[in-house]
Design a protein around this motif. Structure first.
Motif, PDB file in Angstrom:
ATOM      1  N   PRO A  56       0.843  -1.194   0.000  1.00  0.00           N
ATOM      2  CA  PRO A  56       0.000   0.000   0.000  1.00  0.00           C
ATOM      3  C   PRO A  56       0.879   1.245   0.000  1.00  0.00           C
ATOM      4  CG  PRO A  56       0.056  -0.979   2.183  1.00  0.00           C
ATOM      5  CD  PRO A  56       0.757  -1.953   1.269  1.00  0.00           C
ATOM      6  N   PRO A  57       0.362   2.377  -0.470  1.00  0.00           N
ATOM      7  CA  PRO A  57       1.159   3.611  -0.460  1.00  0.00           C
ATOM      8  C   PRO A  57       1.620   3.935   0.957  1.00  0.00           C
ATOM      9  CG  PRO A  57      -0.838   3.890  -1.759  1.00  0.00           C
ATOM     10  CD  PRO A  57      -0.972   2.576  -1.050  1.00  0.00           C
ATOM     11  N   PRO A  58       2.898   4.345   1.130  1.00  0.00           N
ATOM     12  CA  PRO A  58       3.399   4.646   2.471  1.00  0.00           C
ATOM     13  C   PRO A  58       2.940   6.018   2.947  1.00  0.00           C
ATOM     14  CG  PRO A  58       5.101   5.090   0.869  1.00  0.00           C
ATOM     15  CD  PRO A  58       3.948   4.512   0.100  1.00  0.00           C
ATOM     16  N   THR A  59       3.006   6.210   4.257  1.00  0.00           N
ATOM     17  CA  THR A  59       2.800   7.536   4.814  1.00  0.00           C
ATOM     18  C   THR A  59       4.037   8.381   4.501  1.00  0.00           C
ATOM     19  OG1 THR A  59       3.752   6.831   6.919  1.00  0.00           O
ATOM     20  CG2 THR A  59       1.358   6.643   6.680  1.00  0.00           C
ATOM     21  N   PRO A  60       3.960   9.703   4.585  1.00  0.00           N
ATOM     22  CA  PRO A  60       5.141  10.535   4.300  1.00  0.00           C
ATOM     23  C   PRO A  60       6.339  10.087   5.135  1.00  0.00           C
ATOM     24  CG  PRO A  60       3.199  11.905   4.473  1.00  0.00           C
ATOM     25  CD  PRO A  60       2.768  10.525   4.884  1.00  0.00           C
ATOM     26  N   ARG A  61       7.490  10.013   4.501  1.00  0.00           N
ATOM     27  CA  ARG A  61       8.670   9.472   5.185  1.00  0.00           C
ATOM     28  C   ARG A  61       9.935   9.888   4.443  1.00  0.00           C
ATOM     29  NH1 ARG A  61       8.151   3.096   3.291  1.00  0.00           N
ATOM     30  NH2 ARG A  61       8.507   3.485   1.066  1.00  0.00           N
ATOM     31  N   LYS A  62      11.104   9.578   5.044  1.00  0.00           N
ATOM     32  CA  LYS A  62      12.376   9.811   4.377  1.00  0.00           C
ATOM     33  C   LYS A  62      13.269   8.603   4.601  1.00  0.00           C
ATOM     34  CE  LYS A  62      14.489  12.341   8.271  1.00  0.00           C
ATOM     35  NZ  LYS A  62      15.151  13.601   8.674  1.00  0.00           N
ATOM     36  N   LEU A  63      14.098   8.309   3.629  1.00  0.00           N
ATOM     37  CA  LEU A  63      14.987   7.161   3.716  1.00  0.00           C
ATOM     38  C   LEU A  63      16.048   7.397   4.771  1.00  0.00           C
ATOM     39  CD1 LEU A  63      15.863   4.406   2.563  1.00  0.00           C
ATOM     40  CD2 LEU A  63      17.283   5.657   0.926  1.00  0.00           C
ATOM     41  N   SER A  64      16.292   6.407   5.618  1.00  0.00           N
ATOM     42  CA  SER A  64      17.272   6.518   6.680  1.00  0.00           C
ATOM     43  C   SER A  64      18.431   5.531   6.505  1.00  0.00           C
ATOM     44  CB  SER A  64      16.601   6.279   8.038  1.00  0.00           C
ATOM     45  OG  SER A  64      17.542   6.324   9.090  1.00  0.00           O
ATOM     46  N   HIS A  65      18.106   4.287   6.140  1.00  0.00           N
ATOM     47  CA  HIS A  65      19.130   3.235   6.101  1.00  0.00           C
ATOM     48  C   HIS A  65      18.839   2.283   4.952  1.00  0.00           C
ATOM     49  CE1 HIS A  65      22.099   0.414   7.873  1.00  0.00           C
ATOM     50  NE2 HIS A  65      21.297  -0.508   7.366  1.00  0.00           N
ATOM     51  N   THR A  66      19.881   1.827   4.293  1.00  0.00           N
ATOM     52  CA  THR A  66      19.733   0.846   3.221  1.00  0.00           C
ATOM     53  C   THR A  66      20.714  -0.296   3.429  1.00  0.00           C
ATOM     54  OG1 THR A  66      19.046   2.508   1.595  1.00  0.00           O
ATOM     55  CG2 THR A  66      19.851   0.415   0.730  1.00  0.00           C
ATOM     56  N   ARG A  67      20.186  -1.490   3.497  1.00  0.00           N
ATOM     57  CA  ARG A  67      21.010  -2.700   3.503  1.00  0.00           C
ATOM     58  C   ARG A  67      20.807  -3.397   2.165  1.00  0.00           C
ATOM     59  NH1 ARG A  67      21.847  -7.199   8.110  1.00  0.00           N
ATOM     60  NH2 ARG A  67      23.374  -5.584   8.649  1.00  0.00           N
ATOM     61  N   THR A  68      21.894  -3.616   1.462  1.00  0.00           N
ATOM     62  CA  THR A  68      21.854  -4.308   0.176  1.00  0.00           C
ATOM     63  C   THR A  68      22.583  -5.634   0.315  1.00  0.00           C
ATOM     64  OG1 THR A  68      21.896  -2.184  -0.992  1.00  0.00           O
ATOM     65  CG2 THR A  68      22.412  -4.153  -2.273  1.00  0.00           C
ATOM     66  N   VAL A  69      21.906  -6.711  -0.062  1.00  0.00           N
ATOM     67  CA  VAL A  69      22.525  -8.033  -0.043  1.00  0.00           C
ATOM     68  C   VAL A  69      22.343  -8.661  -1.429  1.00  0.00           C
ATOM     69  CG1 VAL A  69      22.671 -10.271   1.106  1.00  0.00           C
ATOM     70  CG2 VAL A  69      21.895  -8.273   2.389  1.00  0.00           C
ATOM     71  N   VAL A  70      23.442  -9.070  -2.030  1.00  0.00           N
ATOM     72  CA  VAL A  70      23.411  -9.650  -3.370  1.00  0.00           C
ATOM     73  C   VAL A  70      24.017 -11.048  -3.310  1.00  0.00           C
ATOM     74  CG1 VAL A  70      24.215  -9.438  -5.754  1.00  0.00           C
ATOM     75  CG2 VAL A  70      23.600  -7.385  -4.459  1.00  0.00           C
TER      76      VAL A  70
END
Length: 207
Positions: free
Chosen positions: A17-31
């Motif tokens: 569902p569409p998110p509430t207003p927010r800002k990106l804080s942390h990104t974990r990338t696993v490949v």
């Protein structure tokens, strides 16, 4: 040719569902990647990266500018056709504490172990707790899934390229009975592995 099935359950949405207003804080990338080696073995590689969108500092340690990796970890596990580990290599390129560099010291203990049922227990027995690193263990656990995605299909491709017949399936593949779609009584198993399909009791009795 494999027919693409467009099956969408009506009861469950397939999109968030569409998110509430927010800002990106942390990104974990696993490949995860699987490689077919020229010597007949297989390499499964995992890479994990953690970054934040703001300057970050672990108490008593150096600061990490925004977008600089806090964790930059890599593992390469080499397997034979039976998913027995032949070698393990680990890279700790970015770490929050200098002591983290010693976390992979026991990874060689996994050589000779098999990726398969009980894999999580094997990991914990050899590099669990303070013998290893939480993030490396997380990566190792999911490498078994990447290995299963790599080896069986890769082995079939090897036979196909060599003009050899595919082996007869005589026992249920490991993924049967491990998730909703691959339940023994599911239409997926009935289509793909009818020899292992087990209808529900109600289906058998007609009730």
């Amino acid at each position: 040719m494999i027919e693409r099935l467009n099956i969408r359950p009506a009861r469950f949405p397939l999109a968030l569902p569409p998110p509430t207003p927010r800002k990106l804080s942390h990104t974990r990338t696993v490949v995860y990647q699987g490689f077919d080696r020229e010597d007949g073995l297989w390499d499964i590689e995992a890479a994990l990266t953690d970054v934040k969108t703001y300057d970050f500092r672990v108490s008593t340690e150096r600061p990490f500018p925004a977008q600089d990796p806090i964790h930059g970890l890599k593992i390469r596990v080499t397997l034979n056709d039976h998913m027995v580990i032949q070698d393990v290599a680990t890279s700790m390129d970015d770490i929050p504490h200098p002591e983290c560099a010693g976390a992979p010291h026991g990874m060689h203990k996994l050589i000779g172990c098999t990726m398969g049922p009980g894999w999580r227990k094997v990991i914990n027995e050899h590099v669990g707790g303070t013998q290893g690193c939480t993030h490396l263990r997380e990566m190792l656990f999911n490498m078994a899934t990447a290995a299963y995605q790599t080896l069986p299909s890769g082995q079939w491709q090897r036979l196909e390229l060599a003009g050899m017949p595919q082996p007869t399936v005589t026992k249920p593949p490991f993924h049967l009975g491990q998730c909703h779609s691959w339940a023994y009584d599911s239409p997926t198993v009935q289509r793909a592995y009818p020899m292992f399909y087990k209808p529900k009791a109600a289906d058998v009795t007609g009730n």
